[in-house]
Design a protein around this motif. Structure first.
Motif, PDB file in Angstrom:
ATOM      1  N   GLY A   1       5.464  -7.020  -7.034  1.00 43.90           N
ATOM      2  CA  GLY A   1       4.272  -7.600  -6.444  1.00 43.90           C
ATOM      3  C   GLY A   1       4.059  -9.025  -6.906  1.00 43.90           C
ATOM      4  O   GLY A   1       4.687  -9.492  -7.859  1.00 43.90           O
ATOM      5  N   PHE A   2       3.157  -9.717  -6.215  1.00 45.30           N
ATOM      6  CA  PHE A   2       2.761 -11.088  -6.559  1.00 45.30           C
ATOM      7  C   PHE A   2       3.966 -12.032  -6.638  1.00 45.30           C
ATOM      8  O   PHE A   2       4.072 -12.865  -7.541  1.00 45.30           O
ATOM      9  N   LEU A   3       4.891 -11.899  -5.682  1.00 48.19           N
ATOM     10  CA  LEU A   3       6.068 -12.766  -5.688  1.00 48.19           C
ATOM     11  C   LEU A   3       5.685 -14.209  -5.380  1.00 48.19           C
ATOM     12  O   LEU A   3       5.027 -14.485  -4.372  1.00 48.19           O
TER      13      LEU A   3
ATOM     14  N   PHE B   1       7.071 -13.110 -10.670  1.00 49.26           N
ATOM     15  CA  PHE B   1       6.687 -11.885  -9.977  1.00 49.26           C
ATOM     16  C   PHE B   1       6.350 -10.815 -11.014  1.00 49.26           C
ATOM     17  O   PHE B   1       6.698 -10.947 -12.199  1.00 49.26           O
ATOM     18  N   ASN B   2       5.687  -9.762 -10.574  1.00 49.54           N
ATOM     19  CA  ASN B   2       5.404  -8.606 -11.412  1.00 49.54           C
ATOM     20  C   ASN B   2       6.315  -7.458 -10.995  1.00 49.54           C
ATOM     21  O   ASN B   2       6.379  -7.117  -9.809  1.00 49.54           O
ATOM     22  N   LEU B   3       6.991  -6.863 -11.970  1.00 47.94           N
ATOM     23  CA  LEU B   3       7.908  -5.754 -11.712  1.00 47.94           C
ATOM     24  C   LEU B   3       7.249  -4.462 -12.200  1.00 47.94           C
ATOM     25  O   LEU B   3       6.958  -4.313 -13.386  1.00 47.94           O
ATOM     26  N   TYR B   4       7.027  -3.519 -11.268  1.00 47.11           N
ATOM     27  CA  TYR B   4       6.262  -2.323 -11.584  1.00 47.11           C
ATOM     28  C   TYR B   4       7.125  -1.085 -11.825  1.00 47.11           C
ATOM     29  O   TYR B   4       6.771  -0.240 -12.644  1.00 47.11           O
ATOM     30  N   THR B   5       8.204  -0.936 -11.085  1.00 52.21           N
ATOM     31  CA  THR B   5       9.009   0.286 -11.185  1.00 52.21           C
ATOM     32  C   THR B   5      10.492  -0.017 -11.049  1.00 52.21           C
ATOM     33  O   THR B   5      10.875  -1.053 -10.495  1.00 52.21           O
ATOM     34  N   ALA B   6      11.311   0.906 -11.538  1.00 50.58           N
ATOM     35  CA  ALA B   6      12.774   0.858 -11.395  1.00 50.58           C
ATOM     36  C   ALA B   6      13.344  -0.526 -11.707  1.00 50.58           C
ATOM     37  O   ALA B   6      13.965  -1.171 -10.839  1.00 50.58           O
ATOM     38  N   PRO B   7      13.204  -1.031 -12.938  1.00 53.70           N
ATOM     39  CA  PRO B   7      13.676  -2.373 -13.282  1.00 53.70           C
ATOM     40  C   PRO B   7      15.182  -2.523 -13.336  1.00 53.70           C
ATOM     41  O   PRO B   7      15.694  -3.655 -13.390  1.00 53.70           O
TER      42      PRO B   7
ATOM     43  N   SER C   1       0.835  -1.195   0.000  1.00 46.83           N
ATOM     44  CA  SER C   1       0.000   0.000   0.000  1.00 46.83           C
ATOM     45  C   SER C   1       0.873   1.249   0.000  1.00 46.83           C
ATOM     46  O   SER C   1       2.088   1.186   0.204  1.00 46.83           O
ATOM     47  N   PHE C   2       0.240   2.380  -0.205  1.00 53.16           N
ATOM     48  CA  PHE C   2       0.946   3.654  -0.266  1.00 53.16           C
ATOM     49  C   PHE C   2       1.760   3.914   0.984  1.00 53.16           C
ATOM     50  O   PHE C   2       2.937   4.281   0.924  1.00 53.16           O
ATOM     51  N   GLU C   3       1.148   3.714   2.175  1.00 60.16           N
ATOM     52  CA  GLU C   3       1.860   4.096   3.393  1.00 60.16           C
ATOM     53  C   GLU C   3       3.059   3.194   3.656  1.00 60.16           C
ATOM     54  O   GLU C   3       4.040   3.629   4.277  1.00 60.16           O
TER      55      GLU C   3
ATOM     56  N   GLY D   1       1.600  -9.924  -2.249  1.00 60.08           N
ATOM     57  CA  GLY D   1       0.311  -9.577  -2.820  1.00 60.08           C
ATOM     58  C   GLY D   1       0.424  -8.457  -3.838  1.00 60.08           C
ATOM     59  O   GLY D   1       1.489  -8.194  -4.388  1.00 60.08           O
ATOM     60  N   ALA D   2      -0.690  -7.774  -4.045  1.00 63.16           N
ATOM     61  CA  ALA D   2      -0.770  -6.743  -5.072  1.00 63.16           C
ATOM     62  C   ALA D   2      -0.383  -5.378  -4.525  1.00 63.16           C
ATOM     63  O   ALA D   2      -0.589  -5.093  -3.355  1.00 63.16           O
ATOM     64  N   PRO D   3       0.153  -4.513  -5.373  1.00 63.14           N
ATOM     65  CA  PRO D   3       0.342  -3.127  -4.979  1.00 63.14           C
ATOM     66  C   PRO D   3      -0.900  -2.309  -5.345  1.00 63.14           C
ATOM     67  O   PRO D   3      -1.663  -2.682  -6.249  1.00 63.14           O
ATOM     68  N   SER D   4      -1.100  -1.210  -4.666  1.00 67.30           N
ATOM     69  CA  SER D   4      -2.147  -0.277  -5.072  1.00 67.30           C
ATOM     70  C   SER D   4      -1.591   0.661  -6.132  1.00 67.30           C
ATOM     71  O   SER D   4      -0.374   0.777  -6.322  1.00 67.30           O
ATOM     72  N   SER D   5      -2.487   1.355  -6.822  1.00 70.26           N
ATOM     73  CA  SER D   5      -2.037   2.284  -7.855  1.00 70.26           C
ATOM     74  C   SER D   5      -1.201   3.411  -7.265  1.00 70.26           C
ATOM     75  O   SER D   5      -0.208   3.836  -7.863  1.00 70.26           O
ATOM     76  N   LEU D   6      -1.565   3.880  -6.067  1.00 72.33           N
ATOM     77  CA  LEU D   6      -0.810   4.962  -5.442  1.00 72.33           C
ATOM     78  C   LEU D   6       0.543   4.463  -4.946  1.00 72.33           C
ATOM     79  O   LEU D   6       1.514   5.209  -4.943  1.00 72.33           O
ATOM     80  N   ALA D   7       0.621   3.201  -4.544  1.00 75.52           N
ATOM     81  CA  ALA D   7       1.910   2.629  -4.157  1.00 75.52           C
ATOM     82  C   ALA D   7       2.857   2.614  -5.348  1.00 75.52           C
ATOM     83  O   ALA D   7       4.043   2.946  -5.225  1.00 75.52           O
ATOM     84  N   VAL D   8       2.351   2.245  -6.525  1.00 76.71           N
ATOM     85  CA  VAL D   8       3.177   2.229  -7.733  1.00 76.71           C
ATOM     86  C   VAL D   8       3.613   3.643  -8.094  1.00 76.71           C
ATOM     87  O   VAL D   8       4.788   3.898  -8.412  1.00 76.71           O
ATOM     88  N   GLU D   9       2.683   4.580  -8.038  1.00 73.90           N
ATOM     89  CA  GLU D   9       3.012   5.970  -8.346  1.00 73.90           C
ATOM     90  C   GLU D   9       4.069   6.517  -7.393  1.00 73.90           C
ATOM     91  O   GLU D   9       5.015   7.215  -7.807  1.00 73.90           O
TER      92      GLU D   9
END
Length: 278
Positions: free
Chosen positions: A258-260, A265-271, A220-222, A239-247
């Protein structure tokens, strides 16, 4: 030593159409009042900073981690002592050195946090950036795919309270080689992370640039915000990230996964921090 994190309860379990009486272990959830005293010796100020619903245990680290990740404290040198209140096991007092001034929340109001959401309604991402002492996005830290795949099994072996109750979140900190440094468990996912960061704060090991944060649930964001405050550059969630967590992770230069699983796994940022060893 008495276990204060779980409580036995007699309950009825149904298997098909047959009920049976069993002893069930439940995770304890109780309020913790975090109080702080500061100011010169002749004019000490005492304030309630937060009431958080938590699982008892590591209350000192929880209090310090909360005060640090919320930007109220910036240095271990500010802290004179941390003590459980003599009149209540659910109240803890953080005393600052006479010269130390905390960065108090706006409007001088205390926080209330539940076990589900942490401190909600935060200011903008840029406001968080101005509070943090560390820039987790500027490091050259990298980790291998194979090492990531082994983290889930490690976490499952270390989650003793989850094994007992099935109702506990965990935050685990690993070094760049995938070795466990610390783990925090709590009914609140934000509390579990504050316990880990609070220990690093107390032991003067911040910033945690070359460490991996593994979350047992969603990102989550926090949680990303707290990771940034501690200088953590890689956050991995089962588990899953929220959209604000990714942002938020993208804005801070944090690698967010996420989803390790054991093989994906899914890689969302900074690969750029993820490498494949041939």
């Amino acid at each position: 030593m008495e276990n204060t994190a779980t409580a036995p309860r007699l309950t009825t379990r149904w298997v098909g159409d047959r009920p049976e009486q069993i002893d069930d272990q439940l995770a304890i959830e109780e309020p913790l009042e975090i109080r702080m005293q500061y100011g010169p010796a002749h004019a000490r100020i005492s304030k309630v900073i937060s009431v958080t619903m938590r699982t008892p245990g590591d209350d000192t680290h929880l209090a310090l981690g909360f005060l640090f990740t919320e930007g109220i404290l910036t240095s271990t040198d500010q802290v004179a002592s941390v003590d459980q209140e003599f009149w209540s096991p659910n109240s803890i007092l953080v005393q600052l050195e006479p010269h130390a001034l905390p960065n108090m929340p706006e409007q001088d109001k205390h926080f209330y946090t539940s076990s589900s959401c942490g401190v909600c309604g935060k200011a903008s991402i840029e406001a968080i950036r101005t509070v943090s002492k560390y820039d987790s996005g500027s490091d050259t830290f990298s980790i291998s795919v194979d090492m990531l795949y082994g983290l889930q099994a490690q976490l499952q072996q270390q989650q003793t309270l989850f094994d007992a109750t099935g109702g506990i979140h965990a935050s685990a900190l690993y070094d760049r080689h995938g070795r466990l440094s610390w783990i925090g468990e709590d009914v609140g996912r934000h509390n579990a992370l504050d316990k880990v960061i609070g220990r690093a704060f107390q032991e003067r090991t911040l910033p945690l640039y070359h460490h991996i944060l593994l979350l047992s649930g969603r990102a989550s964001f926090e949680l990303v915000q707290k990771a940034y405050m501690a200088g953590i550059s890689v956050v991995v969630a089962l588990g899953a990230p929220s959209s604000l967590a990714v942002e938020t992770a993208r804005s801070f230069g944090i690698t967010l996964i996420g989803f390790l699983k054991q093989d994906r796994f899914n890689l969302y940022t900074a690969p750029h921090r993820i490498i494949v060893k041939g």
